[in-house]
Design an enzyme around this catalytic site. Sequence first.
Site, short mmCIF file in Angstrom:
data_model
loop_
_atom_site.label_atom_id
_atom_site.label_comp_id
_atom_site.label_asym_id
_atom_site.label_seq_id
_atom_site.Cartn_x
_atom_site.Cartn_y
_atom_site.Cartn_z
N LEU A 1 30.82 39.20 27.31
CA LEU A 1 31.95 40.09 27.03
C LEU A 1 33.24 39.45 27.54
CD1 LEU A 1 30.01 43.26 28.07
CD2 LEU A 1 30.93 42.83 25.77
N CYS B 1 39.87 35.10 25.46
CA CYS B 1 40.74 34.80 26.61
C CYS B 1 40.04 33.98 27.69
CB CYS B 1 41.31 36.11 27.15
SG CYS B 1 42.22 35.91 28.68
N CYS C 1 43.45 32.05 27.22
CA CYS C 1 44.32 32.26 28.40
C CYS C 1 43.81 31.54 29.64
CB CYS C 1 44.45 33.73 28.78
SG CYS C 1 44.24 34.91 27.48
N HIS D 1 32.36 35.08 32.71
CA HIS D 1 31.59 35.79 31.69
C HIS D 1 30.45 36.59 32.34
CE1 HIS D 1 33.83 33.23 29.13
NE2 HIS D 1 32.92 32.35 28.80
N PHE E 1 61.86 38.60 51.86
CA PHE E 1 62.50 37.29 51.85
C PHE E 1 61.48 36.21 52.22
CE2 PHE E 1 65.16 33.94 53.59
CZ PHE E 1 66.16 33.88 52.65
#
Length: 523
Positions: free
Chosen positions: A74, A78, A83, A133, A501
């Site tokens: 599934l 990507c 990706c 996966h 910062f």
Amino acid sequence: MDIKDQHLNLAQWYDVIETALQDTDAEPILNLRDDGAGVYDAIFLGGGAGGRFGAAYLRAMGGRPLIVDAWPFLGGTCPHQACVPHHLFSDVAAELDLWRWFSGQLFFPDWDPGRASILEIIRLFLRGRSSAHAFMNWQTKEQLDVEYVLNARARLVDAATVEVAGRRFEARNLVLGMGARSRHPDIPGMELRGVFDFATLVEELDYEPSRCVVIGGGKTSLEYGSFFQATGCQTVIVSRSPLMRTPSLHHVDEDLRRYVVDGMRKRGVEILEGAEPVAILGSGKVERVVVRLAGGETAEIETDFVFIGTGETPNSAMARDVLGVRVGPQGEVLVDKTMRTNVPNVFAIGDLIGAPMEMFKARRCGVTAAKNIMGEAAEFDFSEYPDFLHTTYEVTWVGLSEQEARERFADVIIIQMPPYVEDLDTEHLPLPCADRTMLYAFAKPELSGFQKLVIDGESRRVVGAHHVGYGAKDAFQYLDYLIHRPEGLTIDELGNMNELFLNPEHFIQLSRLRAGRSELVNL
Ligand SMILES: Cc1cc2nc3c(=O)[nH]c(=O)nc-3n(C[C@H](O)[C@H](O)[C@H](O)COP(=O)(O)OP(=O)(O)OC[C@H]3O[C@@H](n4cnc5c(N)ncnc54)[C@H](O)[C@@H]3O)c2cc1C
Ligand SMILES: NC(=O)c1ccc[n+]([C@@H]2O[C@H](COP(=O)([O-])OP(=O)(O)OC[C@H]3O[C@@H](n4cnc5c(N)ncnc54)[C@H](OP(=O)(O)O)[C@@H]3O)[C@@H](O)[C@H]2O)c1
């Protein structure tokens, strides 16, 4: 392989997936309650980002979904080819960039192009990708309680029936999430050895490229082109439109674009804008690319590697032919904001419905379809969203570009770093700077990034934000929400926030320097 009553751990899942990927005859993986009997609330055809998230949400709402996918895992494209390798490549590009600029200085060894191998990084990816996966198969079964049939290509029978793994499954609704595939230019030579797209690159590259021609000017081309160049593989990008000006990208600010494209040129990428590929030549293997240049003349570029980044076409043919769903000019399935197609009880999601082809859209489309199926009216408008790409930097933006804001508002205020003031000599200004750009700030200040905030001076609202650097992408997810909610986000509210910062985007502290003025001015 029936795994309903087995509780595989991640290592076992890894083996199941790798075996199935290597053996085309491997049997389907079945995770079915009551052996799949009865009628599902929805069958999700395609278990990529859209299908997996949609099915999980539908289950969480108390429904019964079934996911079917041709791959043995599934998550879809990507994590397998798109990706995730691209993020690995972009991370590598950023590391190599630092090494190349600092070659032989401080603790950096001399730059050695022989050390940065594209093939080696791809092999690293291939060894690791099935771990993600495995996790998704495990999580979807054990934690999300979703049924699935994997490693089996499915066939649509009608609007309530899907045939897969030699069986028919019935559902009250279908959610189509079959994704998209690479679209290639129609030029001679595409069949030559040495021509790759994002998918074949990871599946088939078996030699170390020495020179590269990238065709296209969108995200894929910039990202892969920057990576190839960073490894020392001399790269030429051939793009019809100016880089980042393809219609699939919106709200790209011209100053940000210039910083990005100039930065790529500084790093040695050759960029041919207004140029079109004519043919790829070679005897068996790629040797040259013929290009028509902006002025109309042709040029031949020697290369042993061509990378195609000319976009994607939705996998809509079966849905169109079997169910009669309407598709648009790019083959995209047409849906309304509820993800409904023109066929009753048939929804479509993700890349299948066209651009933007992005993860957030695929996942939220799936969830929107799930809610509507379960009786909760939901709409998803993805016309506005935060966006990003990589070069050797992270490039992130949200809202309007400066030019778009000037077309819409009479009084546009710009807060920018480095500021635009003639003769200021910002080449030597070590700002902006933040974590991951400190070395640049002190040694190569002009490489330490760019950022711009666009404000409507009248309402004092932030209407756009643009950033080149590292580490700011997360902030843009929340900025997107804040600036697009009905009350918007003012410079006063921004200046009143607590920065950490040295923050990658300096928007909070820069806003604070100006927010005290009743009439805003640029900074
Ligand atoms: C190079 C590249 C880099 C990218 N990087 C990013 C990024 O950094 N961030 C981002 O947000 N987006 C990125 N994207 C876009 C992102 O990958 C897609 O938007 C996303 O994967 C779409 O998910 P999806 O569920 O619509 O389709 P997919 O993930 O493609 O899923 C479709 C699924 O359908 C299955 N399927 C199709 N037909 C059948 C059939 N007949 N039977 C059974 N199964 C079938 C396939 O096996 C597949 O698993 C990138 C894209 C590319 C090309
Ligand atoms: N989030 C991410 O990091 C990421 C990464 C990669 C991809 N994606 C998504 O995936 C989708 C595809 O991206 P992409 O970059 O591959 O495609 P894209 O954004 O559609 O850009 C395609 C590029 O190829 C050019 N092109 C198209 N056909 C051509 C032809 N026949 N000859 C020459 N040039 C041609 C286009 O030129 P014109 O402009 O002239 O048409 C454009 O420059 C997009 O929706 C994108 O957002 C996301």
